[in-house]
Motif scaffolding. Structure first.
Motif, PDB file in Angstrom:
ATOM      1  N   ARG A   1       0.840  -1.222   0.043  1.00  0.00           N
ATOM      2  CA  ARG A   1       0.090   0.014  -0.077  1.00  0.00           C
ATOM      3  C   ARG A   1       0.996   1.389  -0.166  1.00  0.00           C
ATOM      4  O   ARG A   1       0.615   2.188  -0.614  1.00  0.00           O
ATOM      5  CB  ARG A   1      -1.050   0.018   1.123  1.00  0.00           C
TER       6      ARG A   1
ATOM      7  N   GLU B   1       2.314   1.832  -3.524  1.00  0.00           N
ATOM      8  CA  GLU B   1       1.361   2.095  -4.520  1.00  0.00           C
ATOM      9  C   GLU B   1       1.266   3.784  -4.491  1.00  0.00           C
ATOM     10  O   GLU B   1       1.184   4.366  -5.500  1.00  0.00           O
ATOM     11  CB  GLU B   1       0.005   1.593  -4.081  1.00  0.00           C
TER      12      GLU B   1
ATOM     13  N   THR C   1      -3.533  -5.835  -4.883  1.00  0.00           N
ATOM     14  CA  THR C   1      -2.620  -4.534  -4.896  1.00  0.00           C
ATOM     15  C   THR C   1      -2.750  -4.133  -6.545  1.00  0.00           C
ATOM     16  O   THR C   1      -3.107  -4.894  -7.464  1.00  0.00           O
ATOM     17  CB  THR C   1      -1.529  -4.773  -4.638  1.00  0.00           C
ATOM     18  N   LYS C   2      -2.309  -2.998  -6.729  1.00  0.00           N
ATOM     19  CA  LYS C   2      -2.220  -2.448  -8.044  1.00  0.00           C
ATOM     20  C   LYS C   2      -0.861  -2.463  -8.498  1.00  0.00           C
ATOM     21  O   LYS C   2      -0.639  -2.480  -9.729  1.00  0.00           O
ATOM     22  CB  LYS C   2      -2.449  -1.134  -8.105  1.00  0.00           C
ATOM     23  N   LEU C   3       0.085  -2.941  -7.666  1.00  0.00           N
ATOM     24  CA  LEU C   3       1.408  -3.098  -8.080  1.00  0.00           C
ATOM     25  C   LEU C   3       1.744  -4.390  -8.938  1.00  0.00           C
ATOM     26  O   LEU C   3       0.929  -5.502  -8.747  1.00  0.00           O
ATOM     27  CB  LEU C   3       2.422  -3.315  -6.924  1.00  0.00           C
TER      28      LEU C   3
END
Length: 396
Positions: free
Chosen positions: A224, A227, A253-255
């Motif tokens: 987090r 990000e 996650t967006k990672l």
């Protein structure tokens, strides 16, 4: 032009009347003095010497292929399995090396030397034998230390000004807050002009290091924070066998989640791919699976919509071998960046590539470009190799 066969028939290369035989295989160990010592982020003791194991395969016509990487533990017991064989039967050789890895050490540098020799026999660069997709990839600078904040910012600015488009930072300081402060300061200094990656180094350990890797909840907490800094990928956030945790992290996650540099078996990678563990796969041809196996695996990974970009933290022979493999098999579309170990003053291209007459350098736009020279296209610095010859095969 000879290219690697996509239908995977065996043997890969058959050329009646052009066959030679493997006459001998020579292995030597070398230690290059590091002054100042290199304070690797993953090792508590600064490294004062940089080791390299060199493999030479000489055929009956006197041609020589070279490879380097892992230390070839246990190979002498199996050398006879290659002497007298056709050097172009790379399918067979990869299978034997894989079997040796089950019984002894990881001897994939031998396969690198065989590909170099094959290219010289066939008068073709290895990247063309790998499929010929491209002869170049963009570099990402891979740092390897925990420097004070100001020094890491200076490194990032140096990388940016050199035209290299991305930089990987190492986490693992005494407190997570210190790592995050360094990342934040670098992002503030370079803005959007550099892609930033973070290596958490949880996927493997030094022999003496028995501390427990991060658990999922902590890895998610760190993700987090990453990000917020628009990090391109989060590398090795969990133990390498935690497939469920990696898959969950990739989903939550967006990672991009990266890993696999020391995973040893093709079936493990395919299981990770099946479970959706990683977005970026990083096996190193000189340590795991080998060039033939990874060429095939890379295509599967890219076909599944993931990225393939090998770990290359070693000397320049391994960097160049992985560059040939990756550029030739999948090209920039499948590998947006290739690892380029760079952390001066202790870790420069000249020190990293000490076995070579000239280091591999990225150009002013960050591209690593291969030539049409046969094989890997490398020239050894024989004088330096003679001066650094040693019996020690590991770091000192």
């Amino acid at each position: 032009m000879t290219t690697l066969l996509n239908d995977e028939r065996t043997p890969l290369f058959s050329a009646p009347g052009r066959q030679s035989r493997i006459a001998r295989i020579e292995i030597s160990h070398h230690q290059f003095e590091l002054d100042p010592p290199f304070p690797a982020a993953w090792d508590s003791q600064p490294r004062r010497q940089f080791p390299a194991t060199l493999v030479r395969v000489i055929d009956s016509e006197g041609r020589e292929g070279i490879g380097s990487g892992d230390v070839m533990y246990g190979f002498d017991d199996f050398r006879h399995l290659f002497i007298g064989e056709d050097p172009l039967d790379l399918e067979r050789h990869a299978g034997v090396i894989d079997n040796i890895g089950f019984h002894a050490g990881r001897c994939w540098p031998l396969e690198v030397a065989l590909w170099d020799l094959a290219g010289k026999i066939l008068e073709s660069p290895v990247w063309r034998l790998m499929g010929g997709v491209s002869n170049r990839l963009r570099a990402y600078a891979s740092s390897g230390t925990h420097r004070p904040l100001e020094e890491v910012v200076a490194l990032a600015e140096q990388v940016r000004d050199a035209g290299i488009p991305a930089l990987k930072l190492r986490f693992g300081r005494a407190h997570l807050e210190e790592d995050l402060a360094v990342l934040g300061a670098v992002r503030q200094a370079v803005g959007s002009r550099l892609e930033l990656m973070v290596d958490c180094n949880q996927g493997w350990r030094m022999p003496w290091d028995v501390k427990t890797p991060w658990q999922y909840a902590h890895a998610l907490e760190v993700a987090r924070e990453l990000e917020h800094q628009d990090v391109y990928w989060m590398e090795e956030p969990l133990y390498r066998g935690d497939y469920a945790g990696m898959a969950r992290l990739a989903e939550e996650t967006k990672l991009r989640i990266a890993g696999g540099e020391m995973t040893r078996e093709p079936y493990e990678f395919r299981e990770m791919l099946r479970q959706g563990c990683l977005d970026v796969y990083q096996p190193d041809a000189v340590c795991s699976v080998g060039m033939l196996g990874l060429a095939r695996l890379a295509r599967e990974i890219v076909a599944a919509g993931k990225a393939f970009t090998p770990h290359t933290w070693g000397n320049g022979i391994g960097v160049v071998a992985n560059l040939h493999l990756t550029a030739g098999a999948v090209g920039p579309a499948g590998a947006p960046y290739l690892e380029y170990p760079f952390d001066p003053p202790e870790w420069t291209p000249e020190k990293r590539d000490f076995p070579l007459a000239a280091p591999l350098l990225a150009d002013s736009d960050g591209w690593l470009t291969l030539s049409e020279a046969p094989g890997l296209g490398l020239t050894l610095d024989e004088d330096r190799l003679a001066a650094t010859r040693a019996t020690q095969a590991t770091y000192q």
